[in-house]
Design a protein around this motif. Structure first.
Motif, PDB file in Angstrom:
ATOM      1  N   ARG A 156       0.846  -1.179   0.000  1.00 53.17           N
ATOM      2  CA  ARG A 156       0.000   0.000   0.000  1.00 53.17           C
ATOM      3  C   ARG A 156       0.890   1.239   0.000  1.00 53.17           C
ATOM      4  O   ARG A 156       1.799   1.375   0.823  1.00 53.17           O
ATOM      5  CB  ARG A 156      -0.893  -0.026   1.252  1.00 53.17           C
ATOM      6  CG  ARG A 156      -1.923   1.073   1.319  1.00 53.17           C
ATOM      7  CD  ARG A 156      -3.111   0.635   2.181  1.00 53.17           C
ATOM      8  NE  ARG A 156      -2.678   0.006   3.429  1.00 53.17           N
ATOM      9  CZ  ARG A 156      -2.546   0.660   4.574  1.00 53.17           C
ATOM     10  NH1 ARG A 156      -2.783   1.955   4.624  1.00 53.17           N
ATOM     11  NH2 ARG A 156      -2.189   0.023   5.665  1.00 53.17           N
ATOM     12  N   GLY A 157       0.626   2.134  -0.948  1.00 55.97           N
ATOM     13  CA  GLY A 157       1.472   3.318  -1.103  1.00 55.97           C
ATOM     14  C   GLY A 157       2.292   3.292  -2.372  1.00 55.97           C
ATOM     15  O   GLY A 157       2.895   4.309  -2.736  1.00 55.97           O
ATOM     16  N   VAL A 158       2.316   2.144  -3.070  1.00 56.01           N
ATOM     17  CA  VAL A 158       2.966   2.048  -4.388  1.00 56.01           C
ATOM     18  C   VAL A 158       1.869   2.133  -5.441  1.00 56.01           C
ATOM     19  O   VAL A 158       0.939   1.327  -5.444  1.00 56.01           O
ATOM     20  CB  VAL A 158       3.754   0.734  -4.547  1.00 56.01           C
ATOM     21  CG1 VAL A 158       4.415   0.676  -5.918  1.00 56.01           C
ATOM     22  CG2 VAL A 158       4.793   0.596  -3.440  1.00 56.01           C
ATOM     23  N   GLU A 159       1.957   3.103  -6.318  1.00 51.93           N
ATOM     24  CA  GLU A 159       0.889   3.354  -7.280  1.00 51.93           C
ATOM     25  C   GLU A 159       1.450   3.533  -8.686  1.00 51.93           C
ATOM     26  O   GLU A 159       2.638   3.853  -8.868  1.00 51.93           O
ATOM     27  CB  GLU A 159       0.115   4.620  -6.906  1.00 51.93           C
ATOM     28  CG  GLU A 159      -0.491   4.609  -5.515  1.00 51.93           C
ATOM     29  CD  GLU A 159      -1.111   5.950  -5.187  1.00 51.93           C
ATOM     30  OE1 GLU A 159      -2.060   6.337  -5.893  1.00 51.93           O
ATOM     31  OE2 GLU A 159      -0.636   6.603  -4.252  1.00 51.93           O
ATOM     32  N   ASN A 160       0.579   3.358  -9.668  1.00 51.46           N
ATOM     33  CA  ASN A 160       0.938   3.647 -11.052  1.00 51.46           C
ATOM     34  C   ASN A 160       0.843   5.148 -11.288  1.00 51.46           C
ATOM     35  O   ASN A 160      -0.168   5.776 -10.980  1.00 51.46           O
ATOM     36  CB  ASN A 160       0.002   2.925 -12.016  1.00 51.46           C
ATOM     37  CG  ASN A 160       0.099   1.421 -11.902  1.00 51.46           C
ATOM     38  OD1 ASN A 160       1.158   0.885 -11.571  1.00 51.46           O
ATOM     39  ND2 ASN A 160      -0.998   0.730 -12.163  1.00 51.46           N
ATOM     40  N   ALA A 161       1.877   5.709 -11.865  1.00 51.34           N
ATOM     41  CA  ALA A 161       1.879   7.150 -12.120  1.00 51.34           C
ATOM     42  C   ALA A 161       0.763   7.545 -13.078  1.00 51.34           C
ATOM     43  O   ALA A 161       0.165   8.619 -12.944  1.00 51.34           O
ATOM     44  CB  ALA A 161       3.233   7.584 -12.673  1.00 51.34           C
TER      45      ALA A 161
ATOM     46  N   ALA B 148      -6.351  10.463 -12.283  1.00 53.25           N
ATOM     47  CA  ALA B 148      -7.209  10.897 -11.181  1.00 53.25           C
ATOM     48  C   ALA B 148      -7.118  12.408 -10.982  1.00 53.25           C
ATOM     49  O   ALA B 148      -8.121  13.084 -10.737  1.00 53.25           O
ATOM     50  CB  ALA B 148      -6.819  10.165  -9.899  1.00 53.25           C
ATOM     51  N   LEU B 149      -5.906  12.933 -11.109  1.00 51.77           N
ATOM     52  CA  LEU B 149      -5.710  14.365 -10.934  1.00 51.77           C
ATOM     53  C   LEU B 149      -6.396  15.135 -12.054  1.00 51.77           C
ATOM     54  O   LEU B 149      -7.025  16.180 -11.828  1.00 51.77           O
ATOM     55  CB  LEU B 149      -4.206  14.666 -10.901  1.00 51.77           C
ATOM     56  CG  LEU B 149      -3.763  16.015 -10.345  1.00 51.77           C
ATOM     57  CD1 LEU B 149      -2.341  15.903  -9.832  1.00 51.77           C
ATOM     58  CD2 LEU B 149      -3.850  17.114 -11.388  1.00 51.77           C
ATOM     59  N   ARG B 150      -6.299  14.608 -13.280  1.00 45.40           N
ATOM     60  CA  ARG B 150      -6.923  15.274 -14.426  1.00 45.40           C
ATOM     61  C   ARG B 150      -8.440  15.347 -14.281  1.00 45.40           C
ATOM     62  O   ARG B 150      -9.062  16.304 -14.734  1.00 45.40           O
ATOM     63  CB  ARG B 150      -6.583  14.511 -15.712  1.00 45.40           C
ATOM     64  CG  ARG B 150      -5.162  14.661 -16.185  1.00 45.40           C
ATOM     65  CD  ARG B 150      -4.952  15.896 -16.990  1.00 45.40           C
ATOM     66  NE  ARG B 150      -5.792  15.930 -18.179  1.00 45.40           N
ATOM     67  CZ  ARG B 150      -5.934  16.995 -18.949  1.00 45.40           C
ATOM     68  NH1 ARG B 150      -5.328  18.115 -18.642  1.00 45.40           N
ATOM     69  NH2 ARG B 150      -6.690  16.961 -20.022  1.00 45.40           N
ATOM     70  N   GLN B 151      -9.031  14.350 -13.655  1.00 44.21           N
ATOM     71  CA  GLN B 151     -10.483  14.310 -13.556  1.00 44.21           C
ATOM     72  C   GLN B 151     -11.015  14.961 -12.277  1.00 44.21           C
ATOM     73  O   GLN B 151     -12.216  15.126 -12.132  1.00 44.21           O
ATOM     74  CB  GLN B 151     -10.970  12.856 -13.633  1.00 44.21           C
ATOM     75  CG  GLN B 151     -10.606  12.160 -14.933  1.00 44.21           C
ATOM     76  CD  GLN B 151     -11.079  12.909 -16.160  1.00 44.21           C
ATOM     77  OE1 GLN B 151     -12.249  13.224 -16.278  1.00 44.21           O
ATOM     78  NE2 GLN B 151     -10.162  13.193 -17.075  1.00 44.21           N
TER      79      GLN B 151
ATOM     80  N   GLU C 231     -12.170  17.671  -9.863  1.00 44.34           N
ATOM     81  CA  GLU C 231     -12.578  19.068  -9.873  1.00 44.34           C
ATOM     82  C   GLU C 231     -11.944  19.822  -8.714  1.00 44.34           C
ATOM     83  O   GLU C 231     -11.675  21.018  -8.817  1.00 44.34           O
ATOM     84  CB  GLU C 231     -14.098  19.163  -9.801  1.00 44.34           C
ATOM     85  CG  GLU C 231     -14.807  18.608 -11.037  1.00 44.34           C
ATOM     86  CD  GLU C 231     -16.300  18.798 -10.981  1.00 44.34           C
ATOM     87  OE1 GLU C 231     -16.787  19.487 -10.041  1.00 44.34           O
ATOM     88  OE2 GLU C 231     -16.994  18.281 -11.865  1.00 44.34           O
ATOM     89  N   ASP C 232     -11.697  19.116  -7.610  1.00 47.56           N
ATOM     90  CA  ASP C 232     -11.062  19.718  -6.438  1.00 47.56           C
ATOM     91  C   ASP C 232      -9.729  19.008  -6.216  1.00 47.56           C
ATOM     92  O   ASP C 232      -9.690  17.852  -5.795  1.00 47.56           O
ATOM     93  CB  ASP C 232     -11.970  19.561  -5.217  1.00 47.56           C
ATOM     94  CG  ASP C 232     -11.351  20.125  -3.945  1.00 47.56           C
ATOM     95  OD1 ASP C 232     -10.255  20.721  -4.015  1.00 47.56           O
ATOM     96  OD2 ASP C 232     -11.960  19.957  -2.866  1.00 47.56           O
ATOM     97  N   LYS C 233      -8.630  19.686  -6.521  1.00 53.40           N
ATOM     98  CA  LYS C 233      -7.305  19.066  -6.385  1.00 53.40           C
ATOM     99  C   LYS C 233      -6.992  18.705  -4.935  1.00 53.40           C
ATOM    100  O   LYS C 233      -6.194  17.811  -4.662  1.00 53.40           O
ATOM    101  CB  LYS C 233      -6.226  20.021  -6.921  1.00 53.40           C
ATOM    102  CG  LYS C 233      -6.401  20.422  -8.388  1.00 53.40           C
ATOM    103  CD  LYS C 233      -6.227  19.251  -9.306  1.00 53.40           C
ATOM    104  CE  LYS C 233      -6.184  19.677 -10.770  1.00 53.40           C
ATOM    105  NZ  LYS C 233      -7.447  20.214 -11.278  1.00 53.40           N
ATOM    106  N   GLY C 234      -7.636  19.385  -4.003  1.00 57.20           N
ATOM    107  CA  GLY C 234      -7.346  19.146  -2.598  1.00 57.20           C
ATOM    108  C   GLY C 234      -7.774  17.782  -2.097  1.00 57.20           C
ATOM    109  O   GLY C 234      -7.320  17.340  -1.042  1.00 57.20           O
ATOM    110  N   VAL C 235      -8.674  17.099  -2.819  1.00 60.56           N
ATOM    111  CA  VAL C 235      -9.140  15.791  -2.343  1.00 60.56           C
ATOM    112  C   VAL C 235      -8.136  14.689  -2.653  1.00 60.56           C
ATOM    113  O   VAL C 235      -8.279  13.566  -2.148  1.00 60.56           O
ATOM    114  CB  VAL C 235     -10.508  15.432  -2.962  1.00 60.56           C
ATOM    115  CG1 VAL C 235     -11.532  16.522  -2.687  1.00 60.56           C
ATOM    116  CG2 VAL C 235     -10.386  15.190  -4.477  1.00 60.56           C
TER     117      VAL C 235
END
Length: 461
Positions: free
Chosen positions: A252-257, A263-266, A268-272
């Motif tokens: 947990r904590g290893v992710e695909n870039a 997820a960031l592109r979609q 609406e609120d970058k803070g989430v």
């Protein structure tokens, strides 16, 4: 993104809303009319146009810059779209510093090229803002073509095929069309929902239908398409992510870039979006840089990119590397991942091995380095799912689809282009070119080499 990451320092809302807005604002704000006229006046309009030769889609760059300089941005837009219907996005994301602008005579003479990418955006934005359509479809041919993938290659192919009067159905696995333009580039490179605006602009020619949430291998097969359509174009990109081949990469904590960027592109609120305090990105390409810079912009305190070879071997351009450094990202070379470290079941660090060249081959040296990390992103390349093809042996080459110079595969009436094919570069502009050229090949094949009349162009207002 895994909601379980919202603990142990992996949190969102590290920054204030105004700071997020500032961090993810347009990286290169558009030129105004005066700036465009001043910049266009710097062009020498070279007779041999080295910039045009360096452009994968061979846009007549001196001509469109001349048109801007004479107050005709719509004429400039048509010159661009004649060769590259995705010219608006290419103006935003193409590494012009290593393509047309690197070849610019001004770059060679004084180290300051004409801002070709900015001028291309100025012209294409002018046309799109007015929804100025330059082309009329040819008479219907009665031919139907399936396009798999609504990214730059698929959209480029679809537009050119529709222009010739064919009916096009695009199948895309995601909820939105656009491919990597929508899901795979840094948010600050394409703002204000531009990717969707471009999809709407391209498909406005008519004769194109997009069916979303339709995946090859899940909802239909290649044989299904070959039985229903007169031709098939495959432009589905690369959905698979290469493994680190390091112990603990499933922690947990290893992710695909690529998933992080999508997820960031979609959002609406970058803070989430949850982001760690100490982030390590493994890779040396554009995806690695985009992930690293955006992690920093989301509020990560330390971001380190680790690449197994030297700076000169990185796929990310020098400009992108400098952009990362300017945003506080540390780039370390000659390191490869060996083991992801964990505390209580989640990432706490990563052990890397120093590498070196031995007889021109990369090898580990046995010396290790440990970096603290609470989040690790994998950005070491993407791959094609070979299980999608019934005869992968003759269809694939080095894990990608094998095509000839016109984009034709080994299967009759099936063409391919973009990141999923062997050869070329993994760039939006290359995908656009391959889609365009394959569409012309499909058209020639479907019309049995008959030379059709050129599609009519609308007169400029």
């Amino acid at each position: 993104m895994d909601e379980r990451l919202l603990q142990d320092g992996i949190v969102g809302n590290r920054l204030s809303p105004p700071t997020y807005a500032e961090n993810f604002a347009d990286l290169h704000p558009p030129l105004d009319q005066h700036e465009a006229l001043v910049e266009s006046d710097r062009c020498y309009f070279c007779y041999d146009a080295p910039c045009m030769q360096a452009c994968p889609t061979t846009i007549d760059i001196p001509l469109f810059i001349r048109q801007i300089s004479t107050g005709n941005p719509l004429g400039a837009a048509k010159t661009i779209f004649d060769q590259n219907i995705m010219g608006g996005m290419c103006a935003r994301v193409c590494p012009t510093e290593t393509l047309c602008e690197e070849a610019c005579v001004r770059e060679l003479a004084e180290g300051k090229p004409v801002k070709i990418g900015h001028l291309q955006r100025y012209a294409t934005d002018a046309a799109m803002a007015k929804n100025k359509q330059f082309y009329q479809r040819a008479a219907p041919t009665g031919k139907r073509i399936a396009v798999v993938g609504a990214g730059p290659a698929g959209l480029s192919a679809a537009h050119r095929l529709a222009l010739h009067g064919h009916e096009v159905i695009i199948f895309d696995a995601r909820p939105k069309a656009g491919g990597l333009n929508e899901y795979g580039i840094a948010a600050y490179k394409s703002t204000n929902n531009f990717a969707q605006a471009e999809v709407d602009y391209v498909t406005a020619i008519g004769g194109i239908e997009i069916r979303e949430n339709m995946a090859l291998g899940r909802d239909f097969s290649l044989d299904d398409l070959r039985g229903e359509f007169d031709a098939v174009f495959i432009g589905l990109g690369l959905a698979g992510v290469n493994a680190l081949r390091a112990d603990g990469e499933d922690l947990r904590g290893v992710e695909n870039a690529v998933d992080f960027i999508a997820a960031l592109r979609q959002a609406e609120d970058k803070g989430v979006l949850p982001i760690g305090r100490r982030v390590v990105v493994i890779g040396g390409g554009m995806t690695a840089i985009d992930a690293a810079v955006q992690a920093k912009l989301l509020g990560a305190e330390e971001v380190t990119v680790c690449y197994r070879r030297g700076q000169e071997q990185m796929n990310a351009s020098d400009y992108e590397q400098e952009l990362a450094k300017a945003n506080g990202v540390v780039i370390r070379h000659w390191l490869q991942p060996k083991r992801v470290l964990a505390t209580d079941g989640r990432v706490s660090g990563i052990e890397l091995e120093y590498t070196a060249l031995a007889d021109d081959r990369l090898a580990g040296t046995g010396r290790a380095l440990v970096l603290e990390a609470d989040q690790v992103f994998k950005a070491i390349g993407q791959s094609l799912d070979a299980s999608l093809w019934s005869d992968a042996g003759s269809f694939l080459q080095n894990g990608k689809i094998k095509v000839d110079a016109e984009g034709h595969t080994s299967i009759p009436n099936v063409w391919a282009g973009g990141d999923c094919v062997a050869g070329g570069e993994d760039l939006t502009v290359w995908a656009t070119r391959q889609g365009r050229d394959a569409a012309e090949s499909i058209h020639r094949s479907l019309t049995a080499q008959r030379a059709p009349a050129a599609p009519a162009a609308l007169e400029l207002a």
